[in-house]
Design a protein around this motif. Structure first.
Motif, PDB file in Angstrom:
ATOM      1  N   GLY A  56       0.821  -1.209   0.000  1.00  0.00           N
ATOM      2  CA  GLY A  56       0.000   0.000   0.000  1.00  0.00           C
ATOM      3  C   GLY A  56       0.855   1.258   0.000  1.00  0.00           C
ATOM      4  O   GLY A  56       0.551   2.240  -0.699  1.00  0.00           O
ATOM      5  N   LEU A  57       1.934   1.245   0.785  1.00  0.00           N
ATOM      6  CA  LEU A  57       2.859   2.377   0.791  1.00  0.00           C
ATOM      7  C   LEU A  57       3.517   2.555  -0.569  1.00  0.00           C
ATOM      8  O   LEU A  57       3.755   3.692  -1.006  1.00  0.00           O
ATOM      9  N   ALA A  58       3.812   1.435  -1.236  1.00  0.00           N
ATOM     10  CA  ALA A  58       4.395   1.518  -2.586  1.00  0.00           C
ATOM     11  C   ALA A  58       3.431   2.217  -3.537  1.00  0.00           C
ATOM     12  O   ALA A  58       3.836   3.050  -4.355  1.00  0.00           O
ATOM     13  N   LEU A  59       2.136   1.885  -3.438  1.00  0.00           N
ATOM     14  CA  LEU A  59       1.131   2.528  -4.301  1.00  0.00           C
ATOM     15  C   LEU A  59       1.031   4.018  -4.001  1.00  0.00           C
ATOM     16  O   LEU A  59       1.042   4.852  -4.920  1.00  0.00           O
ATOM     17  N   VAL A  60       0.926   4.349  -2.705  1.00  0.00           N
ATOM     18  CA  VAL A  60       0.811   5.763  -2.318  1.00  0.00           C
ATOM     19  C   VAL A  60       2.023   6.549  -2.786  1.00  0.00           C
ATOM     20  O   VAL A  60       1.902   7.658  -3.330  1.00  0.00           O
ATOM     21  N   MET A  61       3.217   5.961  -2.601  1.00  0.00           N
ATOM     22  CA  MET A  61       4.437   6.655  -2.982  1.00  0.00           C
ATOM     23  C   MET A  61       4.512   6.873  -4.488  1.00  0.00           C
ATOM     24  O   MET A  61       4.890   7.956  -4.958  1.00  0.00           O
ATOM     25  N   ARG A  62       4.117   5.883  -5.268  1.00  0.00           N
ATOM     26  CA  ARG A  62       4.188   6.014  -6.725  1.00  0.00           C
ATOM     27  C   ARG A  62       3.162   7.014  -7.244  1.00  0.00           C
ATOM     28  O   ARG A  62       3.457   7.785  -8.161  1.00  0.00           O
ATOM     29  N   LEU A  63       1.972   6.998  -6.669  1.00  0.00           N
ATOM     30  CA  LEU A  63       0.971   7.977  -7.085  1.00  0.00           C
ATOM     31  C   LEU A  63       1.390   9.393  -6.697  1.00  0.00           C
ATOM     32  O   LEU A  63       1.184  10.351  -7.445  1.00  0.00           O
ATOM     33  N   ALA A  64       2.010   9.520  -5.516  1.00  0.00           N
ATOM     34  CA  ALA A  64       2.501  10.836  -5.089  1.00  0.00           C
ATOM     35  C   ALA A  64       3.607  11.325  -6.014  1.00  0.00           C
ATOM     36  O   ALA A  64       3.649  12.505  -6.383  1.00  0.00           O
ATOM     37  N   LEU A  65       4.500  10.420  -6.401  1.00  0.00           N
ATOM     38  CA  LEU A  65       5.577  10.794  -7.310  1.00  0.00           C
ATOM     39  C   LEU A  65       5.038  11.160  -8.688  1.00  0.00           C
ATOM     40  O   LEU A  65       5.582  12.040  -9.357  1.00  0.00           O
ATOM     41  N   LEU A  66       3.946  10.493  -9.119  1.00  0.00           N
ATOM     42  CA  LEU A  66       3.336  10.845 -10.394  1.00  0.00           C
ATOM     43  C   LEU A  66       2.782  12.263 -10.365  1.00  0.00           C
ATOM     44  O   LEU A  66       2.715  12.938 -11.394  1.00  0.00           O
ATOM     45  N   GLY A  67       2.380  12.713  -9.172  1.00  0.00           N
ATOM     46  CA  GLY A  67       1.890  14.078  -9.039  1.00  0.00           C
ATOM     47  C   GLY A  67       2.995  15.108  -9.116  1.00  0.00           C
ATOM     48  O   GLY A  67       2.721  16.316  -9.209  1.00  0.00           O
ATOM     49  N   THR A  68       4.234  14.645  -9.075  1.00  0.00           N
ATOM     50  CA  THR A  68       5.376  15.564  -9.160  1.00  0.00           C
ATOM     51  C   THR A  68       6.279  15.146 -10.326  1.00  0.00           C
ATOM     52  O   THR A  68       7.504  15.108 -10.176  1.00  0.00           O
ATOM     53  N   VAL A  69       5.646  14.818 -11.445  1.00  0.00           N
ATOM     54  CA  VAL A  69       6.390  14.312 -12.601  1.00  0.00           C
ATOM     55  C   VAL A  69       7.479  15.287 -13.039  1.00  0.00           C
ATOM     56  O   VAL A  69       8.599  14.888 -13.377  1.00  0.00           O
ATOM     57  N   ALA A  70       7.159  16.581 -13.037  1.00  0.00           N
ATOM     58  CA  ALA A  70       8.155  17.587 -13.459  1.00  0.00           C
ATOM     59  C   ALA A  70       9.385  17.521 -12.568  1.00  0.00           C
ATOM     60  O   ALA A  70      10.523  17.636 -13.043  1.00  0.00           O
ATOM     61  N   TRP A  71       9.169  17.322 -11.268  1.00  0.00           N
ATOM     62  CA  TRP A  71      10.301  17.218 -10.334  1.00  0.00           C
ATOM     63  C   TRP A  71      11.056  15.910 -10.544  1.00  0.00           C
ATOM     64  O   TRP A  71      12.286  15.872 -10.483  1.00  0.00           O
ATOM     65  N   ILE A  72      10.305  14.823 -10.801  1.00  0.00           N
ATOM     66  CA  ILE A  72      10.927  13.514 -11.018  1.00  0.00           C
ATOM     67  C   ILE A  72      11.857  13.551 -12.223  1.00  0.00           C
ATOM     68  O   ILE A  72      12.967  13.003 -12.203  1.00  0.00           O
ATOM     69  N   VAL A  73      11.400  14.209 -13.297  1.00  0.00           N
ATOM     70  CA  VAL A  73      12.225  14.309 -14.501  1.00  0.00           C
ATOM     71  C   VAL A  73      13.536  15.017 -14.197  1.00  0.00           C
ATOM     72  O   VAL A  73      14.593  14.679 -14.743  1.00  0.00           O
ATOM     73  N   GLN A  74      13.499  16.001 -13.301  1.00  0.00           N
ATOM     74  CA  GLN A  74      14.711  16.749 -12.952  1.00  0.00           C
ATOM     75  C   GLN A  74      15.717  15.899 -12.179  1.00  0.00           C
ATOM     76  O   GLN A  74      16.887  16.276 -12.069  1.00  0.00           O
ATOM     77  N   LEU A  75      15.277  14.761 -11.642  1.00  0.00           N
ATOM     78  CA  LEU A  75      16.190  13.890 -10.894  1.00  0.00           C
ATOM     79  C   LEU A  75      17.278  13.312 -11.791  1.00  0.00           C
ATOM     80  O   LEU A  75      18.293  12.828 -11.298  1.00  0.00           O
ATOM     81  N   THR A  76      17.040  13.335 -13.098  1.00  0.00           N
ATOM     82  CA  THR A  76      18.047  12.821 -14.027  1.00  0.00           C
ATOM     83  C   THR A  76      19.062  13.882 -14.436  1.00  0.00           C
ATOM     84  O   THR A  76      20.001  13.587 -15.182  1.00  0.00           O
ATOM     85  N   THR A  77      18.881  15.101 -13.949  1.00  0.00           N
ATOM     86  CA  THR A  77      19.825  16.181 -14.254  1.00  0.00           C
ATOM     87  C   THR A  77      21.101  16.005 -13.432  1.00  0.00           C
ATOM     88  O   THR A  77      21.032  15.800 -12.210  1.00  0.00           O
ATOM     89  N   PRO A  78      22.289  16.048 -14.058  1.00  0.00           N
ATOM     90  CA  PRO A  78      23.548  15.869 -13.309  1.00  0.00           C
ATOM     91  C   PRO A  78      23.709  16.888 -12.193  1.00  0.00           C
ATOM     92  O   PRO A  78      23.389  18.076 -12.363  1.00  0.00           O
ATOM     93  N   VAL A  79      24.181  16.404 -11.050  1.00  0.00           N
ATOM     94  CA  VAL A  79      24.410  17.271  -9.884  1.00  0.00           C
ATOM     95  C   VAL A  79      25.897  17.539  -9.694  1.00  0.00           C
ATOM     96  O   VAL A  79      26.307  18.654  -9.400  1.00  0.00           O
ATOM     97  N   PHE A  80      26.718  16.506  -9.859  1.00  0.00           N
ATOM     98  CA  PHE A  80      28.172  16.669  -9.767  1.00  0.00           C
ATOM     99  C   PHE A  80      28.827  15.591 -10.623  1.00  0.00           C
ATOM    100  O   PHE A  80      28.179  14.632 -11.052  1.00  0.00           O
ATOM    101  N   GLU A  81      30.110  15.741 -10.866  1.00  0.00           N
ATOM    102  CA  GLU A  81      30.841  14.779 -11.687  1.00  0.00           C
ATOM    103  C   GLU A  81      31.996  14.190 -10.898  1.00  0.00           C
ATOM    104  O   GLU A  81      32.716  14.902 -10.178  1.00  0.00           O
ATOM    105  N   ALA A  82      32.169  12.880 -11.023  1.00  0.00           N
ATOM    106  CA  ALA A  82      33.275  12.184 -10.347  1.00  0.00           C
ATOM    107  C   ALA A  82      33.582  10.909 -11.118  1.00  0.00           C
ATOM    108  O   ALA A  82      32.671  10.267 -11.658  1.00  0.00           O
ATOM    109  N   PHE A  83      34.860  10.563 -11.182  1.00  0.00           N
ATOM    110  CA  PHE A  83      35.321   9.356 -11.881  1.00  0.00           C
ATOM    111  C   PHE A  83      34.848   9.339 -13.333  1.00  0.00           C
ATOM    112  O   PHE A  83      34.542   8.285 -13.889  1.00  0.00           O
ATOM    113  N   GLY A  84      34.767  10.497 -13.925  1.00  0.00           N
ATOM    114  CA  GLY A  84      34.371  10.594 -15.327  1.00  0.00           C
ATOM    115  C   GLY A  84      32.889  10.393 -15.582  1.00  0.00           C
ATOM    116  O   GLY A  84      32.472  10.230 -16.729  1.00  0.00           O
ATOM    117  N   HIS A  85      32.076  10.403 -14.527  1.00  0.00           N
ATOM    118  CA  HIS A  85      30.632  10.206 -14.687  1.00  0.00           C
ATOM    119  C   HIS A  85      29.886  11.326 -13.986  1.00  0.00           C
ATOM    120  O   HIS A  85      30.211  11.692 -12.854  1.00  0.00           O
TER     121      HIS A  85
END
Length: 250
Positions: A56-85
């Motif tokens: 049930g928590l998994a469902l609530v969490m996924r639905l909540a994350l779907l409500g913040t899709v714009a923020w979720i997409v930003q999670l793939t934006t690089p924050v820092f670089e190390a070891f060439g990645h």
């Protein structure tokens, strides 16, 4: 409402929905194995409740994350670089979740192969503490798998209603399959070790993904399916031998 009706009349939307449901169910297998193994360590009267709460928590969490899709997409934006990645928040979440899975799987494997050393249980000492600890650990893995699941959904379709329906359908399948899977794992000790090996492999895969090494999930699930098939054949062989022994005795 008009947009939902338009999607309902679009064959492409139905294909996207079916594909996404299948993908979400497959991705949910990892989460379900972890929940099954973890809740099997609880007293019998608490197991079903813990599974329902965890899923049930998994469902609530996924639905909540779907409500913040714009923020979720930003999670793939690089924050820092190390070891060439270039590391993003998604990478760091995957690495943390992978390390957690590797640690838990390794710890439980140790308890299974060393029957003398049971001073520490996977979920704690008393039933109350164990239940709370189990829910907490399920919540941590729910977060990791939910982020991965939602990012996958966003990459497959731009339509939020399709994502919501797919997530609800996948979690419903998890809810239905949780108890039968947990019971099957508990009744077959060799399956427990195989499931723990799966978790170890999944954790390693998450770490590799977070470090920038893409591991095709098809290869991972194909290996899991092949191993499960081999173990199934072993189980059938053992049962056949036991029946033969029983017939010989009589």
């Amino acid at each position: 409402m008009d947009s939902i009706l338009a999607l309902a009349q679009d064959p492409g939307a139905w294909i996207a929905l079916i594909t996404l449901v299948v993908m979400e169910v497959v991705l949910g297998i990892d989460n379900l194995i972890f929940i099954s193994i973890l809740t099997n360590k609880l007293p019998a009267e608490h197991r079903v409740q813990a599974r329902r709460i965890g899923i049930g928590l998994a469902l609530v969490m996924r639905l909540a994350l779907l409500g913040t899709v714009a923020w979720i997409v930003q999670l793939t934006t690089p924050v820092f670089e190390a070891f060439g990645h270039a590391f993003s928040w998604k990478d760091m979440i995957l690495i943390a979740g992978g390390l957690f899975l590797v640690w838990k799987a390794t710890k439980e494997i140790h308890h299974n192969v060393d029957p003398i050393d049971h001073k520490e249980d996977l979920v704690g000492g008393t039933a109350t503490t164990g239940f709370a600890a189990a829910i907490g650990q399920i919540l941590v893995l729910d977060l990791v798998f939910s982020v991965d699941s939602i990012i996958t959904a966003v990459g497959m379709t731009p339509h939020l209603p399709i994502m919501v329906i797919a997530v609800i359908a996948a979690v419903t399948v998890m809810l239905v399959a949780a108890t039968p899977l947990a019971n099957f794992i508990e009744k077959n000790p060799t399956i427990v070790m195989l499931a723990l090996a799966f978790l170890l492999m999944i954790g390693t895969t998450l770490i590799a993904e977070g470090m920038g090494f893409h591991v095709p999930k098809g290869y991972v699930y194909a290996a899991m399916a092949f191993s499960a098939l081999v173990e199934l054949l072993n189980m059938l062989s053992r049962r056949a031998r036991q029946k033969a022994k029983g017939a010989a005795v009589h």
